[in-house]
Motif scaffolding. Structure first.
Motif, PDB file in Angstrom:
ATOM      1  N   ILE A 261      -9.518  -4.676  12.103  1.00  0.00           N
ATOM      2  CA  ILE A 261     -10.271  -3.668  11.372  1.00  0.00           C
ATOM      3  C   ILE A 261     -11.669  -4.241  11.161  1.00  0.00           C
ATOM      4  O   ILE A 261     -11.808  -5.380  10.715  1.00  0.00           O
ATOM      5  CB  ILE A 261      -9.645  -3.384   9.991  1.00  0.00           C
ATOM      6  N   VAL A 262     -12.688  -3.476  11.475  1.00  0.00           N
ATOM      7  CA  VAL A 262     -14.069  -3.951  11.340  1.00  0.00           C
ATOM      8  C   VAL A 262     -14.737  -3.265  10.156  1.00  0.00           C
ATOM      9  O   VAL A 262     -14.715  -2.042  10.050  1.00  0.00           O
ATOM     10  CB  VAL A 262     -14.860  -3.667  12.636  1.00  0.00           C
TER      11      VAL A 262
ATOM     12  N   GLY B 272     -13.663   0.089  10.789  1.00  0.00           N
ATOM     13  CA  GLY B 272     -12.958   0.344  12.026  1.00  0.00           C
ATOM     14  C   GLY B 272     -13.855   1.017  13.036  1.00  0.00           C
ATOM     15  O   GLY B 272     -15.070   1.053  12.898  1.00  0.00           O
ATOM     16  N   SER B 273     -13.232   1.529  14.058  1.00  0.00           N
ATOM     17  CA  SER B 273     -14.014   2.121  15.133  1.00  0.00           C
ATOM     18  C   SER B 273     -14.032   3.624  14.986  1.00  0.00           C
ATOM     19  O   SER B 273     -14.221   4.152  13.908  1.00  0.00           O
ATOM     20  CB  SER B 273     -13.458   1.684  16.476  1.00  0.00           C
ATOM     21  N   ALA B 274     -13.830   4.297  16.067  1.00  0.00           N
ATOM     22  CA  ALA B 274     -14.043   5.729  16.065  1.00  0.00           C
ATOM     23  C   ALA B 274     -12.941   6.466  15.326  1.00  0.00           C
ATOM     24  O   ALA B 274     -11.884   5.943  15.057  1.00  0.00           O
ATOM     25  CB  ALA B 274     -14.087   6.210  17.497  1.00  0.00           C
ATOM     26  N   GLY B 275     -13.221   7.711  15.062  1.00  0.00           N
ATOM     27  CA  GLY B 275     -12.214   8.573  14.462  1.00  0.00           C
ATOM     28  C   GLY B 275     -11.168   8.984  15.477  1.00  0.00           C
ATOM     29  O   GLY B 275     -11.363   8.869  16.676  1.00  0.00           O
ATOM     30  N   ASN B 276     -10.050   9.494  14.970  1.00  0.00           N
ATOM     31  CA  ASN B 276      -9.099  10.071  15.908  1.00  0.00           C
ATOM     32  C   ASN B 276      -8.989  11.571  15.752  1.00  0.00           C
ATOM     33  O   ASN B 276      -8.056  12.173  16.225  1.00  0.00           O
ATOM     34  CB  ASN B 276      -7.730   9.397  15.839  1.00  0.00           C
ATOM     35  N   ALA B 277      -9.984  12.157  15.084  1.00  0.00           N
ATOM     36  CA  ALA B 277     -10.031  13.611  15.027  1.00  0.00           C
ATOM     37  C   ALA B 277     -11.055  14.103  16.044  1.00  0.00           C
ATOM     38  O   ALA B 277     -12.096  13.496  16.216  1.00  0.00           O
ATOM     39  CB  ALA B 277     -10.407  14.069  13.632  1.00  0.00           C
ATOM     40  N   PRO B 278     -10.741  15.183  16.708  1.00  0.00           N
ATOM     41  CA  PRO B 278     -11.652  15.666  17.734  1.00  0.00           C
ATOM     42  C   PRO B 278     -12.963  16.161  17.148  1.00  0.00           C
ATOM     43  O   PRO B 278     -13.027  16.568  16.000  1.00  0.00           O
ATOM     44  CB  PRO B 278     -10.893  16.833  18.362  1.00  0.00           C
TER      45      PRO B 278
ATOM     46  N   TYR C 122     -17.215  16.199  13.640  1.00  0.00           N
ATOM     47  CA  TYR C 122     -17.075  14.863  14.220  1.00  0.00           C
ATOM     48  C   TYR C 122     -16.978  13.811  13.114  1.00  0.00           C
ATOM     49  O   TYR C 122     -15.913  13.355  12.749  1.00  0.00           O
ATOM     50  CB  TYR C 122     -18.304  14.639  15.113  1.00  0.00           C
TER      51      TYR C 122
ATOM     52  N   PRO D 292     -17.133  10.633  12.438  1.00  0.00           N
ATOM     53  CA  PRO D 292     -16.023   9.690  12.619  1.00  0.00           C
ATOM     54  C   PRO D 292     -15.963   8.651  11.522  1.00  0.00           C
ATOM     55  O   PRO D 292     -14.945   8.004  11.340  1.00  0.00           O
ATOM     56  CB  PRO D 292     -16.348   9.037  13.960  1.00  0.00           C
ATOM     57  N   PHE D 293     -17.060   8.480  10.786  1.00  0.00           N
ATOM     58  CA  PHE D 293     -17.073   7.412   9.802  1.00  0.00           C
ATOM     59  C   PHE D 293     -16.771   7.916   8.400  1.00  0.00           C
ATOM     60  O   PHE D 293     -16.854   7.166   7.448  1.00  0.00           O
ATOM     61  CB  PHE D 293     -18.418   6.681   9.853  1.00  0.00           C
TER      62      PHE D 293
ATOM     63  N   ILE E 197     -10.499   6.966  11.550  1.00  0.00           N
ATOM     64  CA  ILE E 197      -9.242   6.657  12.202  1.00  0.00           C
ATOM     65  C   ILE E 197      -8.177   6.369  11.165  1.00  0.00           C
ATOM     66  O   ILE E 197      -8.443   5.923  10.059  1.00  0.00           O
ATOM     67  CB  ILE E 197      -9.304   5.498  13.203  1.00  0.00           C
TER      68      ILE E 197
ATOM     69  N   GLN F  49      -4.583   4.406  10.823  1.00  0.00           N
ATOM     70  CA  GLN F  49      -3.658   3.457  11.433  1.00  0.00           C
ATOM     71  C   GLN F  49      -2.243   4.000  11.261  1.00  0.00           C
ATOM     72  O   GLN F  49      -1.793   4.203  10.145  1.00  0.00           O
ATOM     73  CB  GLN F  49      -3.791   2.084  10.767  1.00  0.00           C
ATOM     74  N   MET F  50      -1.592   4.232  12.367  1.00  0.00           N
ATOM     75  CA  MET F  50      -0.240   4.748  12.324  1.00  0.00           C
ATOM     76  C   MET F  50       0.717   3.548  12.384  1.00  0.00           C
ATOM     77  O   MET F  50       0.656   2.757  13.315  1.00  0.00           O
ATOM     78  CB  MET F  50      -0.035   5.696  13.501  1.00  0.00           C
TER      79      MET F  50
ATOM     80  N   ASP G 141     -11.473  10.758  19.682  1.00  0.00           N
ATOM     81  CA  ASP G 141     -12.625  10.116  20.298  1.00  0.00           C
ATOM     82  C   ASP G 141     -12.228   9.406  21.582  1.00  0.00           C
ATOM     83  O   ASP G 141     -11.182   8.783  21.664  1.00  0.00           O
ATOM     84  CB  ASP G 141     -13.242   9.100  19.342  1.00  0.00           C
TER      85      ASP G 141
ATOM     86  N   ALA H  46     -16.286   6.017  20.890  1.00  0.00           N
ATOM     87  CA  ALA H  46     -16.956   5.274  19.833  1.00  0.00           C
ATOM     88  C   ALA H  46     -16.245   3.945  19.639  1.00  0.00           C
ATOM     89  O   ALA H  46     -15.070   3.795  19.973  1.00  0.00           O
ATOM     90  CB  ALA H  46     -16.976   6.071  18.532  1.00  0.00           C
TER      91      ALA H  46
ATOM     92  N   GLY I  69     -16.452   0.435  16.975  1.00  0.00           N
ATOM     93  CA  GLY I  69     -17.082  -0.194  15.817  1.00  0.00           C
ATOM     94  C   GLY I  69     -17.799  -1.486  16.122  1.00  0.00           C
ATOM     95  O   GLY I  69     -18.715  -1.879  15.415  1.00  0.00           O
TER      96      GLY I  69
END
Ligand SMILES: [Cu+2]
Lengths: 625, 370
Positions: free
Chosen positions: A443-444, A494-500, A510, A512-513, A519, A521-522, B36, B90, B92
């Motif tokens: 996780i960033v 973290g990185s990108a979102g997982n929603a379109p 969008y 994503p942040f 995102i 975590q599942m 994404d 995307a 991070g």
């Protein structure tokens, strides 16, 4: 269920205080033998004030807590005067009452949001417009995180009588535009497991976009879970004190009415109050042992606590008890720190280390009073980032309380080791990790400048820019024009979102942040995983994850000799200069923890506990399935 | 690029990321579904649509046609027909190093890479193999995931030494599996469930060879378990086994390769989080492991600790596994099943427990052009 009132506190007082008790009891704090003598008694006076203490009876604590504006006075540490403030308030006091339950208990909290409707707010960042909407989080509790699938019927009620409203676990995955809106009520319910760690927790609002303003107003209280550790005779005999450290934020008019206001602070936050009192006086008898519960309920600053000429015996990290006492020694010579209100800021290498608490963190310490005299409970200066004078990355030292030790009678003892620790906190071995999936995640945590370098690191879709960042020069005409340290940056976990994204053809945005689209975590129920939280910034983002405690095993990739359990861990800061044109360091810092995803499925979050960062998107979802 | 037939697509390859799905078309264009990395970027005008909005696929706005594609976690990598690497989605840590863009609106060229034949995308790690079989990696070097001596945060792609010329590379969570041109297997990175197959649980920061009972033709990296397809069509599995993803009830994890019992010889393998897929020589698809989202395609959500046949997909020629969804490219259609929480399966149910046809596909001449 009976109503129990302490004689000094009538039901009308409860309502005035914004709290009513359906099951449970209001129990006044124990008066000290030497401090309770009344105003006429000679000698030093204790000014330490315990929050109202409400505890479970027969395994149940069931309270209704009201949110409203409160006009009261607070000591203003800057002017050293009392100031009238009018702040959003939880449950009628700053801090809110201490809620006290025992392992195995049922805790029910009904939250009634009696704040006025959300006023129109032109803030271009739409999710920051809901200052009067709210919800509730029980920080550190291992409880069901979601909305209960079936309406819960309290014991003794007819399950078929009417259709009860939804009952919430520790659910905070609300849309900012919803939550508990003004005028609404939400029923929370937390069933504390028998093997739940006994310790010090806290509760506070957690609606994405309004959490910093609300906690910054002082909306927070201690939540104590008692258990086997509290039955250890030496701990049971020790007088307990709850220290809720807060730094309420308000302008010269005593109000906090914009996100820009709370975002304008970093380490320049006002000094801490303890239970609403500036530098309270604590009386102790020489040779006596007291049991202190520290809660950092601020919004940004860390604490680095030490008591002059006394060892603080730390026996928990957050709510999680330790097997052994960890002695934190005082400085041999405190002369250097003897001018608490003007503590100098020496080179960072010389900052002493006391009991360190990031924002959101808690600990329990035992202290045995030494020779009669006057001592300061201090927070030493602490670096929250690489110490550049212009960066404001050092929290200055401060004296937070005065301890006066008087002559005494019977010396008391510290408890023998090992202390009782629930099997729930058994160490997580390599073998257990491997046998339960052995999954690793990264996780960033990263603050990303929105306009620099050139070309910029992010490229928001047209029309979505305002929802990605808190903009420079907002509010328009603000003075100073750049209202905060946080504007024009994206706060990402973290990185990108997982929603379109919206275009083409998708009905969502969008962003994503931002949490709703960030995102998630599942995680599989019963998995054991190892996560590394990476910090790209020169600031000690305090990482917090809900529901399951972290077993911290490494810092910056180096395995710890003594791993420990925690729920809020300030990340190390980066100590190198980013190459020109970038905002990312050549190396990163990190913590690594292992976690058991036990007992509960559902949706919850992890985030930076600098709540301004959280409100701006430094948060991610976790869904256990 | 010519617009695809609105009703029928000539799909050459399929790839499943954490929560998106990509199909590479014969034209070199790419269409995607889900979160994404799917190509759901603003503006642009999709050229086709066989299913109604909002569940239809979108076309990735590529500047040039692709020869290969790989879906990672929130991002995607493509190899152009000119053997350069492009990236979208995307990330991070920065797509292209520490100064790199984290969320571009359009696909970017990854600098410093040329002559590339194969790519693999993870979450914070990426890999590319060039025409000479040289591997370059970039991203976060935690647990030795880059397979080379680099800082935790390495900006440009760098060469992995100590491996023979490579044919393919696969990325799991913080670890990599590499297949050499002479069909041996090298591994490095995270190893907490024994997924490196080296007989222990320690992370390994540089390539180490795994002893295999036979020559290996293909590899698949799940989140924390690994699969190998041998030259005689057997499937080997190692690493985590908490949901039966090794195809057997015991042990809870395996640090060395174990054989999976399949009813026929296999021609391909794929692995997601705690679940596995194999494509039989007959064109039938088998699945085992975690099934919480219906990713085994069995019509239920019960785990399987031995391979079971996925009903409803015939004559498949390629398979792919995401975090908890799966896809198969068959003669007359592209099928998907499992989790659809991010729209990665288009019009499917949120938990699609049976294969659903996402696209009709055209009969195509067998041609390999990578
Ligand atoms: Cu932060």
């Amino acid at each position: 269920m009976s109503e129990h009132h302490h004689e000094a506190t009538s039901r009308r007082d409860f309502l005035k205080l914004g709290v009513s008790v359906t099951a449970g009891a209001v129990v006044p704090p124990v008066l000290t033998a030497c401090g309770g003598g009344g105003d006429a008694a000679p000698g030093p006076k204790e000014t330490f004030a315990e929050p109202l203490n409400i505890q479970s009876v027969n395994g149940v604590l069931d309270v209704t807590l009201v949110l409203s504006y409160l006009t009261t006075t607070l000591p203003n540490p800057t002017t050293n005067q009392n100031q009238t403030v009018t702040l959003r308030n939880m449950f009628g006091s700053i801090p809110a009452p201490t809620l006290r339950v025992r392992v195995g208990d049922l805790l029910r909290i009904k939250v009634f949001n009696n704040l006025p409707p959300n006023p129109p707010d032109p803030n271009p960042t739409t999710h920051l417009r809901y200052h009067n909407s709210t919800n509730l989080h029980t920080h550190g509790l291992h409880v069901y995180p979601d909305i209960y699938p079936q309406p819960f019927v309290p014991p003794g009620q007819d399950p078929n009588a009417g259709s009860p409203p939804l009952v919430y676990g520790d659910f905070v995955v609300d849309d900012p535009a919803y939550g508990i809106q003004p005028g609404q009520t939400r029923q929370y319910e937390y069933r504390i497991r028998d093997d739940h760690p006994a310790g010090t927790y806290w509760y506070h609002p957690h609606l994405h976009g309004s959490s910093a303003m609300q906690v910054g107003s002082g909306m927070a209280g201690a939540l104590i879970i008692e258990g086997p550790i509290d039955d250890v005779p030496q701990i049971a005999a020790a007088q307990e004190r709850v220290f809720v450290f807060q730094s309420p934020l308000y302008g010269s008019d005593g109000r906090l009415e914009s996100f820009a206001q709370v975002a304008s602070y970093t380490t320049n936050e006002p000094p801490f109050l303890i239970n609403g009192v500036r530098q309270p006086v604590i009386l102790m008898e020489s040779g006596s042992v007291q049991n202190w519960r520290f809660v950092n309920a601020g919004t940004f600053n860390m604490l680095n606590l030490s008591l002059d000429r006394h060892v603080l015996y730390q026996y928990s990290h957050d709510g999680n008890p330790r097997r052994t006492l960890r002695p934190v020694a005082p400085l041999a010579d405190n002369a250097y720190w003897s001018n608490p209100n003007n503590a100098p800021v020496p080179p960072p290498s010389s900052y002493p280390e006391g009991v360190v608490l990031g924002v959101g963190g808690r600990t329990n310490v035992l202290v045995k009073a030494g020779a009669p005299g006057t001592y300061q409970l201090r927070t030493f200066p602490i670096e929250m980032g690489r110490n550049k004078p212009e960066a404001g990355t050092v929290v200055p030292g401060d004296a937070v309380a005065t301890v006066i030790v008087v002559d005494a009678l019977s010396p008391m003892n510290l408890p023998p080791e090992p202390l009782p620790v629930t099997p729930f906190l058994a160490p997580i071995t390599d073998e257990e990790l491997a046998a339960n999936g052995g999954l690793k995640r990264t996780i960033v945590m990263r603050v990303i400048p929105a306009k620099q370098p050139d070309p910029p690191l992010i490229d928001p879709p047209p029309g979505e820019w305002p929802d990605w960042i808190f903009q420079e020069n907002y509010p328009p005409g603000a003075n100073p024009p750049k209202p905060s340290q946080i504007n024009d940056k994206v706060y990402a976990l973290g990185s990108a979102g997982n929603a379109p994204s919206q275009n083409p053809g998708m009905p969502t945005t969008y962003i994503p942040f931002q949490s709703k689209k960030a995102i998630t975590q599942m995680v599989a129920l019963n998995a054991v995983e190892e996560w590394t939280i990476v910090n790209f910034n020169n600031i000690r983002h305090p990482f917090h994850i809900h529901v399951n405690p972290m077993y911290v095993v490494a810092v910056n990739g180096k395995r710890l000799a003594e791993p420990y359990w925690a729920d809020t861990v300030p990340l190390p800061y980066n100590d190198n200069t980013p190459p020109p044109g970038t905002n990312a360091p050549a190396t990163v810092t990190s913590i690594t923890f292992r976690m058991r995803f036990l007992h509960y499925t559902g949706r919850y979050v992890m985030h930076c506990h600098m709540l301004v960062h959280e409100d701006m998107g430094m948060m991610q979802g976790v869904t256990v399935v | 690029m010519t617009p695809p037939d609105p009703d029928c697509f000539d799909v050459r390859a399929v790839s499943c990321g954490r929560d998106h799905t990509l199909a590479l078309l014969a034209s070199g264009s790419v269409i995607g579904w889900g979160g994404d990395g799917s190509g759901r970027i603003p503006s642009g005008d999709p050229e086709y649509c066989s299913t109604p909005a909002p569940t239809r696929a979108v076309e990735v706005l590529l500047r040039e046609p692709l020869a290969a594609v790989d879906a990672g976690a929130g991002l995607s990598l493509g190899v152009t027909t000119r053997h350069e690497v492009t990236m979208w989605g995307a990330h991070g840590a920065g797509i292209d190093g520490r100064a790199g863009v984290v969320a571009p609106a359009t696909p970017l060229k990854v600098r410093a890479l040329s002559g590339i034949r194969a790519v693999a995308a993870g979450e914070f790690q990426c890999a590319a193999i060039d025409a000479a079989g040289v591997l370059q990696t970039w991203g976060l070097n935690l647990d030795g995931a880059l397979g080379r001596d680099a800082p935790e945060f390495e900006s440009p792609p760098g060469r992995v030494a100590g491996v023979p010329a490579l044919r393919a590379v696969a990325l799991g969570n913080g670890y990599m599996l590499a297949l050499t041109r002479d069909r041996t297997v090298y591994v490095w990175g995270a190893n907490a469930a024994g997924q490196l197959g080296l007989g222990h649980l320690q992370s390994v920061p540089a390539p180490a060879q795994v002893r295999m009972p036979q020559r290996v033709e293909a590899l698949a990296a799940g989140a924390s378990h690994a699969l190998a397809l041998t030259a005689n069509g057997e499937v080997l599995a190692w690493g985590s086994n908490n949901h039966g993803q090794l195809g057997r009830p015991e042990p809870a994890y395996a640090t060395t390769p174990t054989r999976v019992d399949l009813p026929e010889r296999a021609q391909a393998v794929a692995a997601g989080t705690y679940f596995s897929l194999a494509l039989g020589n007959s064109g039938r698809v088998y699945a085992w492991g975690w099934n919480r989202h219906g990713q085994l395609g069995q019509g239920d959500r019960d785990d399987r600790r031995a391979p079971v046949l996925v009903q409803g997909v015939e004559r498949a020629r390629a398979i792919a596994a995401g975090q908890s969804h799966a896809a198969a490219l068959a003669a007359e259609g592209l099928y998907g099943w499992g989790s659809n929480v991010a729209g990665q399966l288009g019009a499917a149910a949120a938990e699609q427990a049976r294969p659903l046809r996402l696209l009709a596909t055209r009969q195509q001449e067998q041609r390999r052009d990578v």
